[in-house]
Design a protein around this motif. Structure first.
Motif, PDB file in Angstrom:
ATOM      1  N   ALA A  28      47.378  39.582  41.600  1.00 49.44           N
ATOM      2  CA  ALA A  28      47.850  40.825  40.630  1.00 49.44           C
ATOM      3  C   ALA A  28      46.671  41.072  39.479  1.00 49.44           C
ATOM      4  CB  ALA A  28      49.282  40.596  40.149  1.00 49.44           C
ATOM      5  N   ALA A  29      46.506  39.775  39.079  1.00 47.16           N
ATOM      6  CA  ALA A  29      45.400  40.049  37.817  1.00 47.16           C
ATOM      7  C   ALA A  29      44.026  40.354  38.315  1.00 47.16           C
ATOM      8  CB  ALA A  29      45.216  38.515  37.182  1.00 47.16           C
ATOM      9  N   GLN A  30      43.715  40.008  39.390  1.00 45.74           N
ATOM     10  CA  GLN A  30      42.344  40.614  40.127  1.00 45.74           C
ATOM     11  C   GLN A  30      42.219  41.888  40.399  1.00 45.74           C
ATOM     12  OE1 GLN A  30      41.825  37.713  43.310  1.00 45.74           O
ATOM     13  NE2 GLN A  30      40.874  36.047  41.926  1.00 45.74           N
ATOM     14  N   ALA A  31      43.499  42.333  41.041  1.00 43.39           N
ATOM     15  CA  ALA A  31      43.547  43.715  41.312  1.00 43.39           C
ATOM     16  C   ALA A  31      43.658  44.419  40.114  1.00 43.39           C
ATOM     17  CB  ALA A  31      44.802  43.929  42.153  1.00 43.39           C
ATOM     18  N   ALA A  32      44.249  44.206  39.083  1.00 46.23           N
ATOM     19  CA  ALA A  32      44.151  45.023  37.773  1.00 46.23           C
ATOM     20  C   ALA A  32      42.737  45.005  37.259  1.00 46.23           C
ATOM     21  CB  ALA A  32      45.349  44.136  36.683  1.00 46.23           C
ATOM     22  N   ALA A  33      41.919  43.940  37.363  1.00 52.50           N
ATOM     23  CA  ALA A  33      40.464  43.914  36.759  1.00 52.50           C
ATOM     24  C   ALA A  33      39.680  44.790  37.426  1.00 52.50           C
ATOM     25  CB  ALA A  33      40.134  42.398  36.648  1.00 52.50           C
ATOM     26  N   GLY A  34      40.394  44.807  38.706  1.00 52.90           N
ATOM     27  CA  GLY A  34      39.365  45.896  39.775  1.00 52.90           C
ATOM     28  C   GLY A  34      39.656  47.135  39.316  1.00 52.90           C
ATOM     29  N   MET A  35      40.975  47.646  38.782  1.00 53.14           N
ATOM     30  CA  MET A  35      41.347  48.801  38.816  1.00 53.14           C
ATOM     31  C   MET A  35      40.604  49.440  37.553  1.00 53.14           C
ATOM     32  SD  MET A  35      42.788  50.053  41.177  1.00 53.14           S
ATOM     33  CE  MET A  35      43.577  51.760  40.189  1.00 53.14           C
ATOM     34  N   ILE A  36      40.656  48.358  36.446  1.00 56.51           N
ATOM     35  CA  ILE A  36      40.178  48.776  35.196  1.00 56.51           C
ATOM     36  C   ILE A  36      38.603  49.099  35.225  1.00 56.51           C
ATOM     37  CG2 ILE A  36      39.552  47.701  32.871  1.00 56.51           C
ATOM     38  CD1 ILE A  36      42.354  46.498  32.809  1.00 56.51           C
ATOM     39  N   GLU A  37      37.780  48.151  36.082  1.00 61.38           N
ATOM     40  CA  GLU A  37      36.547  48.366  36.241  1.00 61.38           C
ATOM     41  C   GLU A  37      36.347  49.567  36.861  1.00 61.38           C
ATOM     42  OE1 GLU A  37      32.449  47.705  36.148  1.00 61.38           O
ATOM     43  OE2 GLU A  37      34.052  46.793  35.379  1.00 61.38           O
ATOM     44  N   LEU A  38      36.932  50.035  37.886  1.00 60.96           N
ATOM     45  CA  LEU A  38      36.959  51.385  38.423  1.00 60.96           C
ATOM     46  C   LEU A  38      37.179  52.381  37.578  1.00 60.96           C
ATOM     47  CD1 LEU A  38      36.413  52.678  41.440  1.00 60.96           C
ATOM     48  CD2 LEU A  38      38.911  52.774  41.490  1.00 60.96           C
TER      49      LEU A  38
ATOM     50  N   PHE B 279      45.068  18.575  46.502  1.00 62.68           N
ATOM     51  CA  PHE B 279      45.766  19.392  47.258  1.00 62.68           C
ATOM     52  C   PHE B 279      46.218  20.766  46.891  1.00 62.68           C
ATOM     53  CE2 PHE B 279      50.077  20.867  48.911  1.00 62.68           C
ATOM     54  CZ  PHE B 279      49.838  21.294  50.050  1.00 62.68           C
ATOM     55  N   LEU B 280      46.400  20.928  45.338  1.00 61.83           N
ATOM     56  CA  LEU B 280      46.674  22.246  44.755  1.00 61.83           C
ATOM     57  C   LEU B 280      45.494  22.836  44.764  1.00 61.83           C
ATOM     58  CD1 LEU B 280      49.077  21.150  42.009  1.00 61.83           C
ATOM     59  CD2 LEU B 280      49.662  22.690  44.111  1.00 61.83           C
ATOM     60  N   HIS B 281      44.233  22.385  44.552  1.00 61.30           N
ATOM     61  CA  HIS B 281      42.975  23.070  44.794  1.00 61.30           C
ATOM     62  C   HIS B 281      42.901  23.839  46.007  1.00 61.30           C
ATOM     63  CE1 HIS B 281      40.795  22.846  40.872  1.00 61.30           C
ATOM     64  NE2 HIS B 281      41.086  21.697  40.767  1.00 61.30           N
ATOM     65  N   GLN B 282      43.515  23.396  46.890  1.00 57.82           N
ATOM     66  CA  GLN B 282      43.106  23.847  48.348  1.00 57.82           C
ATOM     67  C   GLN B 282      44.182  25.047  48.722  1.00 57.82           C
ATOM     68  OE1 GLN B 282      43.178  20.398  51.249  1.00 57.82           O
ATOM     69  NE2 GLN B 282      41.265  19.742  50.160  1.00 57.82           N
ATOM     70  N   SER B 283      45.250  25.268  47.899  1.00 57.58           N
ATOM     71  CA  SER B 283      46.218  26.155  48.337  1.00 57.58           C
ATOM     72  C   SER B 283      45.574  27.539  47.856  1.00 57.58           C
ATOM     73  CB  SER B 283      47.240  25.760  47.361  1.00 57.58           C
ATOM     74  OG  SER B 283      47.059  26.131  45.882  1.00 57.58           O
ATOM     75  N   ASN B 284      46.298  28.556  48.625  1.00 57.97           N
ATOM     76  CA  ASN B 284      46.054  29.763  48.407  1.00 57.97           C
ATOM     77  C   ASN B 284      46.427  30.406  47.035  1.00 57.97           C
ATOM     78  OD1 ASN B 284      45.368  30.219  51.102  1.00 57.97           O
ATOM     79  ND2 ASN B 284      47.250  30.575  51.724  1.00 57.97           N
ATOM     80  N   PRO B 285      45.820  31.241  46.325  1.00 55.45           N
ATOM     81  CA  PRO B 285      45.905  31.832  45.213  1.00 55.45           C
ATOM     82  C   PRO B 285      47.456  32.356  44.955  1.00 55.45           C
ATOM     83  CG  PRO B 285      44.365  33.161  46.137  1.00 55.45           C
ATOM     84  CD  PRO B 285      44.613  32.074  47.189  1.00 55.45           C
ATOM     85  N   SER B 286      47.963  32.229  43.757  1.00 57.35           N
ATOM     86  CA  SER B 286      49.271  32.609  43.686  1.00 57.35           C
ATOM     87  C   SER B 286      49.214  34.267  43.441  1.00 57.35           C
ATOM     88  CB  SER B 286      49.945  32.087  42.288  1.00 57.35           C
ATOM     89  OG  SER B 286      49.128  32.563  40.979  1.00 57.35           O
ATOM     90  N   SER B 287      50.385  34.742  43.444  1.00 60.07           N
ATOM     91  CA  SER B 287      50.705  36.334  43.375  1.00 60.07           C
ATOM     92  C   SER B 287      49.963  36.779  42.002  1.00 60.07           C
ATOM     93  CB  SER B 287      52.008  36.705  43.618  1.00 60.07           C
ATOM     94  OG  SER B 287      52.851  36.140  42.830  1.00 60.07           O
TER      95      SER B 287
END
Length: 160
Positions: free
Chosen positions: A107-117, A95-103
């Motif tokens: 935020a970590a994915q957004a920061a990684a995208g900004m660093i890559e940019l 059930f927890l595997h099916q849940s939406n990703p946490s904030s």
């Protein structure tokens, strides 16, 4: 006597299955992560302790020679309890595997995208030249240093 030895063989096989399932559950809970999987991790640790107790009781029963029916019945009861709890933990983990990703993950994915940019922007402006953190003496010949940086100790020693 033969049925008790067959029962003991079946119990040994089921104990091995339980141990394998616990290892798979441990990996699955580790993939979930600690904030969401903290309660599941505690339940898994309790299951591991019960599994060790089950294995110890079964081995003691085997060492005594012919295992008695009462002890085998208790071992089977403990095995059923562990299997039921294991199925419950597995259901919650799925059930927890099916849940939406946490904030935090977002935020970590957004920061990684900004660093890559930012990294791509720096590479576009500077090209392959890396002035930050690179040494002028690494992978350069004397001729490269003279042409890139204009320093020639032979010329300067002759001028003085």
């Amino acid at each position: 006597m033969n049925s008790e030895s067959q029962t003991a063989g079946l119990l040994a096989a089921k104990i091995e299955e339980v141990e394998a399932k616990l290892e798979l559950l441990e990996k699955e809970i580790a993939e979930i992560g600690l904030p969401a999987g903290y309660d599941l991790q505690k339940r898994l640790e309790a299951l591991k302790i019960e599994e060790k107790a089950l294995r110890r009781n079964f081995e003691e029963s085997q060492e005594r020679g012919e295992p008695d029916a009462v002890r085998l019945a208790k071992i089977e009861t403990l095995l059923r309890h562990i299997e039921n709890e294991e199925a419950s933990v597995e259901h919650e983990a799925h059930f927890l595997h099916q849940s939406n990703p946490s904030s935090v993950i977002l935020a970590a994915q957004a920061a990684a995208g900004m660093i890559e940019l930012w990294r791509r922007g720096i590479k576009k402006v500077l090209g392959d030249h890396h002035p930050f953190g690179s040494s002028v003496f690494v992978n350069h010949t004397h001729e490269d240093l003279v042409t890139d940086y204009g320093f020639n100790p032979e010329k300067e020693s002759g001028e003085k």
